[in-house]
Design an enzyme around this catalytic site. Structure first.
Site, PDB file in Angstrom:
ATOM      1  N   LYS A 136       2.831   0.527   5.086  1.00 43.98           N
ATOM      2  CA  LYS A 136       1.618   1.454   4.399  1.00 43.98           C
ATOM      3  C   LYS A 136       2.015   1.152   2.591  1.00 43.98           C
ATOM      4  O   LYS A 136       1.843   0.985   2.072  1.00 43.98           O
ATOM      5  CB  LYS A 136       1.828   2.485   5.117  1.00 43.98           C
ATOM      6  CG  LYS A 136       1.121   3.419   4.635  1.00 43.98           C
ATOM      7  CD  LYS A 136       1.389   5.167   5.434  1.00 43.98           C
ATOM      8  CE  LYS A 136       0.785   5.735   4.315  1.00 43.98           C
ATOM      9  NZ  LYS A 136       1.883   7.084   3.951  1.00 43.98           N
ATOM     10  N   ASP A 155      -3.328   5.736   6.129  1.00 41.08           N
ATOM     11  CA  ASP A 155      -2.535   7.034   6.227  1.00 41.08           C
ATOM     12  C   ASP A 155      -3.265   8.266   7.020  1.00 41.08           C
ATOM     13  O   ASP A 155      -4.106   7.595   7.879  1.00 41.08           O
ATOM     14  CB  ASP A 155      -2.408   7.919   4.776  1.00 41.08           C
ATOM     15  CG  ASP A 155      -3.223   8.784   4.723  1.00 41.08           C
ATOM     16  OD1 ASP A 155      -4.443   8.403   5.107  1.00 41.08           O
ATOM     17  OD2 ASP A 155      -3.455   9.184   3.202  1.00 41.08           O
TER      18      ASP A 155
END
Ligand code: SF4
Length: 224
Positions: A136, A155
């Site tokens: 991420k 997220d």
């Protein structure tokens, strides 16, 4: 009584119909949020990498309060690598998990100096080998600092909205990312992150989504 968060919505539709719906959702959100961009303040890839590591389990606003003093004290990887852990911890304390984050920042900065001449690498493989950097974080840096879409940043907002919008049936971030990458053309991957995050904050709240004022409600199987 508290409203409950819901799992991913389910809908029967062909892959082509889902692609068409996903693109229209992005188009509408782009018109709604023309200024959607990375909320973490940064001036270069190094600052974005530091800010993204700090943003774990912390709001972007809080990170933005902490980073000006941090970047002024340690403007480069070399200077951060030479920081004293205790001093670093004090500067980032309010972002939470500060001991672990300080350790990761020091490890990351040392790895940049030792392996990459103090520069942030622009490749996924090299980024995810840095301490404290997962897929991420690497996606955030690649997309926002280098303009390279290697994947989709997933997220908590992106995960939740992708489920409500029935763009995925998964809740595991890696699987959500894979579904979004399959569904959307590569040149839209970077936009997904900002648009869904902004929409999640502005309208599609975790517990009380405001479906009545939502611009994508007519294309959302998860609307209340
Ligand atoms: S219609 Fe409701 S659930 Fe769907 S995206 Fe909009 S606010 Fe979220």
């Amino acid at each position: 009584m508290k409203a409950k968060t819901r799992g991913p919505a389910r809908v029967r539709e062909s892959k082509a119909a889902k692609r068409e719906r996903a693109l229209e959702i992005l188009d509408r959100l782009e018109r709604e949020y023309p200024d959607a961009e990375c909320a973490l303040h940064h001036r270069n890839a190094f600052e974005l990498l530091v800010a993204t590591i700090l943003s774990a389990q912390c709001t972007d606003e809080r990170v933005n309060q902490v980073t000006p003093a941090l970047f002024a004290r340690y403007p480069t990887a070399e200077e951060l690598a030479a920081a004293r852990q205790e001093e670093l911890e004090e500067l980032i304390r309010s972002t939470g998990f500060f001991r672990n984050k300080a350790k990761n920042l020091l490890g990351m900065a040392n790895a940049l100096v030792e392996r990459h001449g103090g520069e942030v690498p622009a490749e996924m493989d090299a980024l995810v080998k840095l301490p404290g950097v997962g897929r991420k974080t690497a996606n955030v840096v690649l997309g926002n600092a280098f303009g390279r879409a290697e994947g989709v940043v997933v997220d908590t907002h992106v995960k939740r909205l992708s489920g409500r919008l029935a763009l995925t049936t998964h809740t595991d971030p890696a699987k959500v990312e894979r579904d979004l990458m399959t569904l959307l053309p590569r040149d839209r991957w970077g936009a997904v992150e900002h648009l869904l995050i902004w929409h999640g904050r502005a309208v599609c709240d975790a517990r009380r989504p405001r479906c009545g004022v939502c611009v994508v409600a007519s294309r959302c199987p998860g609307r209340a």
